[in-house]
Write an enzyme that holds these catalytic residues in place. Structure first.
Site, PDB file in Angstrom:
ATOM      1  CG  MET A 174      -3.126  -3.302  13.097  1.00 48.99           C
ATOM      2  SD  MET A 174      -1.769  -4.058  12.193  1.00 48.99           S
ATOM      3  CE  MET A 174      -2.498  -4.304  10.601  1.00 48.99           C
ATOM      4  CG  ASN A 226      -7.190   3.255   6.989  1.00 52.14           C
ATOM      5  OD1 ASN A 226      -7.499   2.482   6.103  1.00 52.14           O
ATOM      6  ND2 ASN A 226      -7.305   4.561   6.823  1.00 52.14           N
ATOM      7  CG  HIS A 257     -11.858  -1.161  12.298  1.00 50.53           C
ATOM      8  ND1 HIS A 257     -11.507  -0.661  11.063  1.00 50.53           N
ATOM      9  CD2 HIS A 257     -10.946  -2.115  12.596  1.00 50.53           C
ATOM     10  CE1 HIS A 257     -10.421  -1.270  10.634  1.00 50.53           C
ATOM     11  NE2 HIS A 257     -10.059  -2.158  11.542  1.00 50.53           N
ATOM     12  CD  GLN A 273      -0.196  -7.542  13.150  1.00 50.24           C
ATOM     13  OE1 GLN A 273      -0.302  -7.352  14.352  1.00 50.24           O
ATOM     14  NE2 GLN A 273      -1.263  -7.707  12.370  1.00 50.24           N
ATOM     15  CB  SER A 278      -7.282  -0.887   6.637  1.00 53.89           C
ATOM     16  OG  SER A 278      -8.033  -0.807   7.833  1.00 53.89           O
ATOM     17  NE  ARG A 279      -2.624  -5.371   4.448  1.00 50.41           N
ATOM     18  CZ  ARG A 279      -2.525  -5.937   5.656  1.00 50.41           C
ATOM     19  NH1 ARG A 279      -3.539  -6.600   6.166  1.00 50.41           N
ATOM     20  NH2 ARG A 279      -1.411  -5.835   6.357  1.00 50.41           N
TER      21      ARG A 279
HETATM   22  O1  PAF Z   1      -6.551  -7.398  13.197  1.00 51.48           O
HETATM   23  C1  PAF Z   1      -5.736  -6.483  13.398  1.00 51.48           C
HETATM   24  O2  PAF Z   1      -5.957  -5.323  13.080  1.00 51.48           O
HETATM   25  C2  PAF Z   1      -4.393  -6.823  14.049  1.00 51.48           C
HETATM   26  O3  PAF Z   1      -3.903  -8.027  13.609  1.00 51.48           O
HETATM   27  C3  PAF Z   1      -4.440  -6.761  15.583  1.00 51.48           C
HETATM   28  C4  PAF Z   1      -5.367  -7.823  16.165  1.00 51.48           C
HETATM   29  C5  PAF Z   1      -4.884  -5.387  16.040  1.00 51.48           C
HETATM   30  C6  PAF Z   1      -3.046  -7.035  16.157  1.00 51.48           C
HETATM   31  O4  PAF Z   1      -2.122  -6.096  15.702  1.00 51.48           O
END
Ligand code: PAF
Length: 281
Positions: A26, A28, A33, A57, A183-184
């Site tokens: 997502m 950020n 990542h 979501q 990210s949070r």
């Molecule tokens: O883990 C995440 O960042 C999200 O839940 C994902 C897997 C990209 C789905 O939007």
């Protein structure tokens, strides 16, 4: 690195590719990542990272609007990590019509742990991930263990729908004080940031007690939750589960995971530690 924003551009960029590795994100992006991109590079080529803050979501009142969107900086990091293609669609591109067909994970996964506190969350995750799989058609996809329940949901999605995709799990990266990268974490004020590693410490204490032979799992998790509450956290859950099934850990379980979700102010943090009962965690 090529950045594409539409499905048509993505399909052109991937035409004729058979061994694609996908890293859904997502955005950020942080070092966690980037480690997933590095893992993806070991398993496939080209490497595609998707960046999409998926409204499906997020529940009402959650942080969809304030979720940090940092596309330019993310692209720089991805290019530096050797990612080949970034797919960054907007909401209208991903959902040109209302997404009334959705994927419903089994209740035992969807309504448990985080799902119990975030109704619809894992359906939103599974739905967007299935769409991303269909768009990218990867041979392998990489997800972080930080979202342990999400990883379990994705593995079950792949298994039950016979998707020809290998799922690779990346280890959680941590800050020097043990806080899991997320990210949070950017939402935390300075005093909260100081307190945040406590979640990981409490999970580690549960894991250590179990490995030392303690078998009253519920009492251990309750005690960890109580200590967090005493320190000012609002605790959603601390739970010990079988790491393979995510069902209640039993005396027969050989690989366990202790998971926690708790709030510091308006920030919800999650973390987990998986460990074996013999050998190192
Ligand atoms: O883990 C995440 O960042 C999200 O839940 C994902 C897997 C990209 C789905 O939007």
């Amino acid at each position: 690195m090529q950045a594409v924003h539409t499905v048509a551009e993505l399909r052109t960029a991937l035409a004729g590719q058979a061994g694609t590795a996908l890293v859904p994100t997502m955005g950020n992006l942080h070092a966690g990542h980037i480690s997933l991109v590095e893992l993806a590079k070991r398993h496939g080529s080209p490497v595609v990272a998707s960046i999409f803050v998926n409204p499906l979501q997020f529940g009402p009142g959650e942080d969809f609007e304030r979720y940090p969107r940092t596309l330019a900086a993310d692209c720089e990091k991805l290019a530096g990590a050797g990612c080949d293609i970034v797919f960054a669609p907007d909401v209208a591109e991903m959902y040109p019509v209302p997404q009334t067909f959705t994927v419903q994970p089994p209740d035992s996964l969807a309504n448990d742990l985080c799902g119990a506190f975030r109704p619809g969350h894992f359906s939103g995750v599974a739905t967007v991930v299935l769409k991303l799989f269909n768009l990218v058609q990867p041979r392998v996809a990489v997800f972080g263990k930080k979202d342990f329940q999400q990883l379990r949901v994705i593995r079950e999605l792949v298994r039950q729908f016979n998707l020809p995709i290998d799922i690779e799990a990346g280890e959680t990266l941590r800050e020097a004080d043990g806080l899991a990268m997320s990210s949070r974490n950017a939402y935390l004020g300075a005093p909260e940031r100081l307190q945040a590693p406590m979640l990981q410490r409490e999970l580690a204490a549960v894991a250590a007690a179990v490995r030392a032979g303690e078998r009253d799992f519920e009492a251990l998790c309750d005690a960890a939750g109580r200590r967090l509450k005493m320190a000012g956290w609002r605790v959603d859950y601390v739970a010990l589960r079988d790491a393979e099934t995510l069902l209640a850990a039993t005396r027969a379980s050989t690989r366990l995971v202790v998971l926690g979700a708790a709030w510091l102010g308006s920030t919800r943090l999650i973390d987990n530690l998986d460990f074996g009962l013999d050998g190192p965690a």
